[in-house]
Design a protein around this motif. Structure first.
Motif, PDB file in Angstrom:
ATOM      1  N   VAL A   1       0.985  -1.244  -0.100  1.00 50.02           N
ATOM      2  CA  VAL A   1       0.044   0.024  -0.035  1.00 50.02           C
ATOM      3  C   VAL A   1       0.822   1.153   0.073  1.00 50.02           C
ATOM      4  O   VAL A   1       1.827   1.423   0.867  1.00 50.02           O
TER       5      VAL A   1
ATOM      6  N   GLN B   1      -7.069  10.390   2.770  1.00 48.35           N
ATOM      7  CA  GLN B   1      -7.225   8.899   2.166  1.00 48.35           C
ATOM      8  C   GLN B   1      -6.359   8.085   3.325  1.00 48.35           C
ATOM      9  O   GLN B   1      -6.612   7.126   3.648  1.00 48.35           O
TER      10      GLN B   1
ATOM     11  N   GLU C   1      -8.595   7.368   5.759  1.00 46.35           N
ATOM     12  CA  GLU C   1      -9.542   6.131   5.643  1.00 46.35           C
ATOM     13  C   GLU C   1      -8.779   4.660   5.594  1.00 46.35           C
ATOM     14  O   GLU C   1      -9.550   3.796   6.174  1.00 46.35           O
ATOM     15  N   TYR C   2      -7.803   4.716   5.224  1.00 41.19           N
ATOM     16  CA  TYR C   2      -7.117   3.391   5.307  1.00 41.19           C
ATOM     17  C   TYR C   2      -6.840   3.063   6.867  1.00 41.19           C
ATOM     18  O   TYR C   2      -6.900   1.945   7.071  1.00 41.19           O
TER      19      TYR C   2
ATOM     20  N   ASP D   1     -10.098   1.571   7.938  1.00 39.21           N
ATOM     21  CA  ASP D   1     -10.235   0.171   7.654  1.00 39.21           C
ATOM     22  C   ASP D   1      -9.290  -0.790   8.270  1.00 39.21           C
ATOM     23  O   ASP D   1      -9.592  -1.810   8.431  1.00 39.21           O
ATOM     24  N   LEU D   2      -8.061  -0.451   8.320  1.00 42.19           N
ATOM     25  CA  LEU D   2      -6.994  -1.140   8.915  1.00 42.19           C
ATOM     26  C   LEU D   2      -7.201  -1.460  10.348  1.00 42.19           C
ATOM     27  O   LEU D   2      -7.001  -2.656  10.723  1.00 42.19           O
TER      28      LEU D   2
END
Length: 222
Positions: free
Chosen positions: A65, A72, A75-76, A79-80
């Motif tokens: 990644v 952004q 957001e990562y 999710d992570l």
């Protein structure tokens, strides 16, 4: 490999990402890119050049990644590692929080940028207009805090974004006043968080070491 976060000593957007990583308890190596006295990040770090077409920090590398842009990266991270959550639950609440974060980055902070280089001309029409726009945004956030202790309910990304944008606004002459007491109290709550202090403290020490002004409300970090 441990993820790498590329930032800079005076990068507002890099600080956003760094605070978020600390709040999430994520392991990362912080890479501070070169910085010169003209507020430019020169020479450009090769990984920043390779990954971000805009040639700016923050940049995040986590295995395969490779992303840039603080939002952004937010957001990562969510999710992570969903917990602790920094976006609220529910589609409507998340949309509201994302809107606040976007307003901070794309509406409020551009007014702050207009003040760069105008510290000796704060009575000029461009500076007065920019300060008025910042004051208007403060008033809007003051209204939101009539209901909650944080901008989008629980503490999260919207607070991180606006806190860091305000740090730069205060540095450039568009700080908060007694007209927004709830917002000043919010600033104190956010500023006492260990993750925020861990990032803002070194930034203020950098400013002080280079004989630059440090906001009064952050003097205790020196």
């Amino acid at each position: 490999m441990t993820m790498q976060l590329f930032s800079g000593p005076l990068s507002m957007f890099g600080a956003k990402a760094q605070i978020a990583a600390l709040e999430k308890g994520l392991a990362f190596d912080l890479v501070m890119v070169p910085f010169d006295t003209d507020d430019r990040y020169l020479p450009k770090h090769p990984e920043v050049l390779r990954i971000n077409p805009k040639q700016q920090v923050p940049v995040l590398i986590d295995g395969d990644v490779e992303i840039f842009d603080s939002t952004q990266i937010f957001e990562y991270f969510e999710d992570l590692k969903p917990q602790p959550a920094l976006w609220p639950a529910g589609a409507a609440a998340r949309a509201n929080a994302r809107l606040l974060e976007h307003l901070s980055d794309e509406v409020f902070f551009p007014q702050v940028v207009k003040l760069f280089g105008l510290q000796d001309a704060m009575q000029s029409p461009p500076a007065v207009a920019a300060c008025a726009a910042c004051a208007h945004h403060y008033a809007l956030m003051e209204q939101r805090l009539a209901r909650d202790d944080h901008l989008a309910g629980e503490y999260g990304y919207a607070d991180i974004a606006f806190y860091m944008a305000h740090v730069f606004a205060d540095r450039k002459g568009a700080g908060m006043t007694a007209d927004t007491p709830r917002l000043v109290a919010w600033r104190g709550r956010v500023g006492r968080r260990p993750a925020v202090r861990a990032v803002v403290g070194p930034m203020m020490k950098f400013l002080h070491a280079h004989r630059r002004g440090v906001p009064e409300f952050l003097q205790e970090l020196l």
